[in-house]
Design an enzyme around this catalytic site. Structure first.
Site, mmCIF file in Angstrom:
data_model
loop_
_atom_site.group_PDB
_atom_site.id
_atom_site.type_symbol
_atom_site.label_atom_id
_atom_site.label_comp_id
_atom_site.label_asym_id
_atom_site.label_seq_id
_atom_site.Cartn_x
_atom_site.Cartn_y
_atom_site.Cartn_z
ATOM 1 N N SER A 182 0.802 -1.221 0.000
ATOM 2 C CA SER A 182 0.000 0.000 0.000
ATOM 3 C C SER A 182 0.835 1.271 0.000
ATOM 4 O O SER A 182 0.387 2.290 -0.500
ATOM 5 C CB SER A 182 -0.952 -0.023 1.202
ATOM 6 O OG SER A 182 -0.258 -0.320 2.384
ATOM 7 N N HIS A 210 -5.125 -3.622 -2.908
ATOM 8 C CA HIS A 210 -4.697 -2.644 -3.919
ATOM 9 C C HIS A 210 -4.512 -3.263 -5.296
ATOM 10 O O HIS A 210 -4.162 -2.570 -6.253
ATOM 11 C CB HIS A 210 -3.408 -1.953 -3.471
ATOM 12 C CG HIS A 210 -3.594 -1.151 -2.227
ATOM 13 N ND1 HIS A 210 -4.119 0.117 -2.223
ATOM 14 C CD2 HIS A 210 -3.379 -1.472 -0.924
ATOM 15 C CE1 HIS A 210 -4.196 0.559 -0.987
ATOM 16 N NE2 HIS A 210 -3.755 -0.382 -0.177
ATOM 17 N N LYS A 241 -11.646 0.010 -2.084
ATOM 18 C CA LYS A 241 -10.613 0.738 -2.830
ATOM 19 C C LYS A 241 -11.093 0.913 -4.285
ATOM 20 O O LYS A 241 -12.000 1.681 -4.508
ATOM 21 C CB LYS A 241 -9.285 0.005 -2.702
ATOM 22 C CG LYS A 241 -8.962 -0.268 -1.208
ATOM 23 C CD LYS A 241 -7.711 0.343 -0.682
ATOM 24 C CE LYS A 241 -7.799 0.597 0.797
ATOM 25 N NZ LYS A 241 -7.157 -0.417 1.640
HETATM 26 C C1 PLP Z 1 -7.301 -0.849 3.071
HETATM 27 C C2 PLP Z 1 -6.642 -2.136 3.305
HETATM 28 C C3 PLP Z 1 -7.244 -3.115 4.108
HETATM 29 C C4 PLP Z 1 -8.485 -2.870 4.907
HETATM 30 O O1 PLP Z 1 -9.607 -2.807 4.105
HETATM 31 P P1 PLP Z 1 -10.899 -1.979 4.610
HETATM 32 O O2 PLP Z 1 -12.001 -2.540 3.802
HETATM 33 O O3 PLP Z 1 -10.614 -0.544 4.336
HETATM 34 O O4 PLP Z 1 -11.039 -2.288 6.071
HETATM 35 C C5 PLP Z 1 -6.615 -4.335 4.217
HETATM 36 N N1 PLP Z 1 -5.447 -4.576 3.587
HETATM 37 C C6 PLP Z 1 -4.840 -3.646 2.824
HETATM 38 C C7 PLP Z 1 -3.550 -3.978 2.145
HETATM 39 C C8 PLP Z 1 -5.413 -2.398 2.660
HETATM 40 O O5 PLP Z 1 -4.799 -1.487 1.923
#
Ligand code: PLP
Length: 286
Positions: A182, A210, A241
Site C-alpha cells: 500500500s 490494492h 478501494k
Molecule cells: C485498506 C486495506 C485493508 C483494509 O480494508 P478496509 O475494507 O478498508 O477495512 C486491508 N489490507 C490492505 C492492504 C489495505 O490497503
C-alpha cells in the site's frame, strides 16, 4: 477519582504532540478526483478510489435501488437473520472475478483479515508475514495466538531461511502477504512464495486490497495478473478501494468458504454486511 484513572490519556496526548505525531482529520467534500482544500481545487492522488467508481452513477443508482428493496441494515448476523439474496449475488460476482469456487463478504477488509487469519491458525501454528504488510494482517496474526514472525520485505530468501529453521516445530503454517504494497505500490514475488509454500506445506493468504480492479485483464488482481489462478491460496481483498464501495471479502475454494462461515468470529458475531454494494460493474471474466 475518574480524572486520576484517565489522567494517563492527557499525558499520552502530550507525548504524541511532543513527538510531532498528533493527527487530525481533514474533512473533504465528496469522493471525486478534484477536491477543494482551503479554497483551492486540487487533484486527489491520495485516495484509494483508483477507478473513480465511488461516484459512478451506475453504482450510486444500484445502491439506492438496494436500499429501497432491502433497507439500510442487514438487521442480524448473516448466520441468523441478516442474509439477503443480494449478499449471495455479490459473493458470486466476486468469486467469478477472482476465478474461485466461492467468496464471503465481511463488513470491512480489516474484519476479513482478523476473522480469516484468526480462524486458519492458532497456538500451535506458525505465521510468517512480510514486514510491510497491512496492519490488519498483523492484527490477524496477533488475535490468532500463533507464533508470528516477519520476513524482510519481498525477500524470498529470508522467508525460505525462516521456513528451514522454524517450520518443523509447528503444525500448520500460514504465509501472509499484500500483493500490491500500500505504501510503495510494489508487487510481492507471488510465484516464488507459492513455490516455497508448496515445498514447506504452508498455506498462503494474499491481500489484494490494492490489486483488485487494478491488475489483471479482468480486474481480478495480482493473482490473475501473475498467472497464479490455478494455484491453491486464499485471496482476500476489499470493496473499499478500486471497487468504490465498502466491505471486505475472502475468495477461495468451497470448503474454505464453508469453514470461514463456521469459524470466522468477525463474520459470525457481527451484523451482516449492509445489503447495499452492488456487484462489480465491469465485465466479469468467468
Ligand atoms: C485498506 C486495506 C485493508 C483494509 O480494508 P478496509 O475494507 O478498508 O477495512 C486491508 N489490507 C490492505 C492492504 C489495505 O490497503
Amino acid at each position: 477519582m475518574g480524572a486520576e484513572i484517565y489522567g494517563w490519556i492527557d499525558r499520552a496526548l502530550i507525548s504524541i504532540h511532543r513527538a510531532g505525531w498528533f493527527r487530525q482529520v481533514r474533512t473533504l467534500d465528496g469522493p471525486g478526483p478534484v477536491i477543494e482544500v482551503e479554497g483551492r481545487a486540487l487533484i486527489n492522488f491520495a485516495s484509494n478510489d483508483y477507478l473513480g467508481l465511488a461516484s459512478d452513477p451506475r453504482l450510486k443508482q444500484a445502491a439506492i435501488g438496494a436500499i429501497e428493496q432491502y433497507g439500510t441494515g442487514a438487521t442480524g448476523s448473516r448466520l441468523v437473520t441478516g442474509q439477503r439474496p443480494i449478499h449471495r449475488e455479490l459473493e458470486r460476482a466476486i468469486a467469478a472475478l477472482k476465478g474461485t469456487e466461492d467468496a464471503l463478504v465481511f463488513s470491512s477488509g480489516y474484519a476479513a483479515n482478523l476473522g480469516t487469519v484468526g480462524s486458519l491458525v492458532g497456538k500451535r501454528d506458525l505465521v510468517l508475514g512480510d514486514r510491510y504488510n497491512h496492519a490488519s494482517l498483523k492484527a490477524g496474526a496477533q488475535v490468532s495466538g500463533s507464533y508470528y514472525l516477519e520476513y524482510g520485505h519481498c525477500s524470498v530468501e529470508n522467508l525460505k531461511n525462516i521456513l528451514i529453521i522454524e517450520r518443523s516445530r509447528f503444525q500448520r503454517c500460514l504465509i501472509l502477504t499484500d500483493t500490491v504494497f500500500s505504501m510503495d505500490g510494489d508487487i510481492c514475488p507471488l510465484v516464488e512464495i507459492l513455490d516455497l509454500a508448496e515445498q514447506f506445506e504452508a498455506m498462503v493468504l494474499v491481500d489484494e486490497a490494492h490489486g483488485t480492479g487494478v491488475f489483471g485483464e479482468g480486474g481480478g488482481g495480482c493473482v490473475e495478473y501473475l498467472g497464479c489462478r490455478g494455484r491453491t491460496l486464499v485471496q482476500m481483498g476489499t470493496l473499499s478501494k478500486a471497487i468504490g464501495a465498502m466491505g471486505g471479502y475472502v475468495a477461495g475454494t468451497k470448503p474454505m468458504i464453508d469453514f470461514l462461515r463456521n469459524r470466522a468470529a468477525s463474520w459470525i458475531y457481527s451484523t451482516g454486511y449492509r445489503p447495499l454494494t452492488p456487484a462489480p460493474p465491469w465485465p466479469v471474466s468467468s
